[in-house]
Design an enzyme around this catalytic site. Structure first.
Site: not given
Length: 494
Positions: A165-166
């Site tokens: 994520l991210s």
């Protein structure tokens, strides 16, 4: 990354331009006011998650945490999951939904963890060449964790996957590029293209206004990061919220261009379909007709990982900071990678002749040739079971207008065992569902909703003037027909 925590590395921030330094300082101060999200190397404490030590030289100074279901068979798959900024292994384990599917489908999980000793906001240093290139820094530490997990659990080296994520998503893209011989597939959630940035300043550019490179230029960055002579590539899922203001949705487009080019396929989807939670899946098949790249665009979702709390077979995870209640991304990613049970345990052959016999704005009707010995049939839409029938025909209802769906069918024997799944059939409902889009004029143009001429922006189709072509002028436009948009700054009911 997150809306108020930039991806800077404390030890390398002194040489930045004064403006970037002030931006970083202000953002870090804002983060401190959010209630102490930054901690010094937070320990993983979720039940079942255990720390593994002695996994190698660990040049990236990371920690390894792992989870494996009881009685895990040999040659089971392995999934590596990278958290985002201000998060840790325990946080990602608890919220992402991956442990549910490790138990359901039978695979091991590894959660690498960085800390504020590496990065002030506990981000993986995806923008540092010394941490994201093959054989170096954090990238090598993650590779050593893979080797350790394979040794511990007897994992199938042909079925190792990575997701993040991210900042973890951006690192995932770099790991897929650097180690295509290690990973069979990847999933990049709210992330960025491989090798998009090689400095802190470039990281901000990639996050907020990614370079609009050609597919071949993006693909060359992957090919140059991979071992010379690589011809086999990971299958890549891309997850992106349309309302993400931290990692702009244009990054998903550049990611698509990068990985479809690596695969040697075009940038026009083979098919699109609608999932739950306002999610549209666009599929890009390889030469054999198997999905190589998929984009999951979640309408209205901001920066974070898509989860769907609940006990249903397609639900997972729990909400929290950057864990957003929309759709279970882990479920769809696991199916894309082929980690699920495909229900093909019976001996009945696949139904043939699956055909779309009719469509309306909300229904699709199907038929196929009867299979001898079948007691019933299962119908799947987009890989998920949508119904059963005792006849070789089925009508799917409650669909969105003007939307493309993909169906398969399988025959079920009297004992309840499903046979081989049929070849897919694609159908598009009639009508058109208007949609609203608020973004900068630059991003409207990048997304194909508008075009620029002479430094000004115009709505695609209607040609209405929207103002200057830049990232500072924001407009709301409404799509009223395919490739036709009108200005709706005064209000835009869907």
């Amino acid at each position: 990354m997150g809306q108020s925590h930039p991806p800077f590395r404390r030890t390398r921030s002194r040489g930045l331009l004064g403006g970037i330094r002030r931006w970083v300082t202000a953002a870090a101060g804002a983060l401190a006011l959010t209630g102490g999200l930054i901690t010094a190397s937070p320990p993983a404490s979720a039940a079942g998650l255990t720390q593994v030590t002695g996994f190698g030289t660990n040049p990236g100074n990371l920690s390894m945490y792992a989870y494996a279901p009881e009685a895990l068979p040999a040659d089971a798959p392995l999934v590596i999951a990278l958290h985002g900024c201000t998060q840790n292994a325990s946080d990602y384990y608890a919220h992402s939904g991956w442990p549910k599917f490790a138990d359901t489908y039978g695979f091991a999980l590894v959660f690498p963890q960085t800390s504020s000793a590496n990065n002030a906001n506990s981000c993986f240093n995806w923008f540092e060449p010394g941490d994201s290139a093959r054989g170096q820094g954090e990238a090598l530490s993650i590779k050593q964790m893979v080797d350790k997990a394979v040794s511990l659990y007897g994992s199938d080296t042909r079925r190792v996957h990575i997701t993040g994520l991210s900042a973890g998503g951006a690192m995932t893209a770099n790991m897929l590029a650097a180690y295509p011989d290690v990973f069979a597939g990847g999933a990049i959630a709210s992330g960025l293209p491989a090798s998009c940035a090689n400095s802190v300043a470039a990281a901000y550019t990639c996050m907020y206004s990614p370079p609009d490179r050609s597919p071949s230029s993006w693909g060359d960055l992957v090919r140059s990061a991979a071992p010379a002579g690589t011809t086999s590539w990971p299958r890549v899922a891309i997850w992106q919220g349309t309302a993400d203001t931290t990692v702009k949705p244009a990054n998903a487009t550049e990611l698509r261009d990068q990985w479809t080019n690596v695969w040697g396929i075009g940038q026009t989807p083979s098919r699109t379909e609608t999932l739950g939670g306002g999610t549209t899946r666009s599929v890009y098949d390889d030469a054999s007709g198997r999905p190589a790249v998929e984009i999951y665009s979640v309408s209205g979702m901001g920066h974070g990982l898509a989860v769907d709390p609940g006990n249903g077979p397609e639900q997972c995870g729990s909400t929290g900071t950057y864990y957003l209640d929309t759709v279970c991304s882990s479920y769809h990613t696991a199916r894309f990678w082929g980690l699920h049970d495909d229900d093909s345990t019976g001996s009945l052959p696949a139904p043939t002749g699956l055909t779309v016999t009719g469509t309306t704005d909300t229904t699709v009707s199907l038929s196929w040739k009867a299979v001898a010995g079948a007691a019933s049939y299962i119908v799947h839409r987009g890989g998920a079971k949508v119904g059963t029938t005792t006849s070789p025909a089925y009508t799917d209802t409650g669909l969105a207008t003007g939307t493309t769906y993909t169906y398969t069918a399988a025959a079920v024997d009297p004992a309840g065992a499903a046979g081989v799944v049929s070849s897919p059939a694609t159908a598009t409902t009639t009508g058109f569902t208007p949609t609203c889009h608020t973004d900068s004029n630059y991003d409207h143009t990048v997304a194909g909703r508008a075009y620029q001429s002479g430094g000004h922006t115009y709505a695609k189709g209607s040609g209405q003037a929207m103002g200057l072509w830049n990232t500072f002028t924001t407009s709301t436009i409404k799509q009223t027909a395919p490739a036709y948009y009108v200005i709706a700054d005064s209000g835009c009911p869907a």
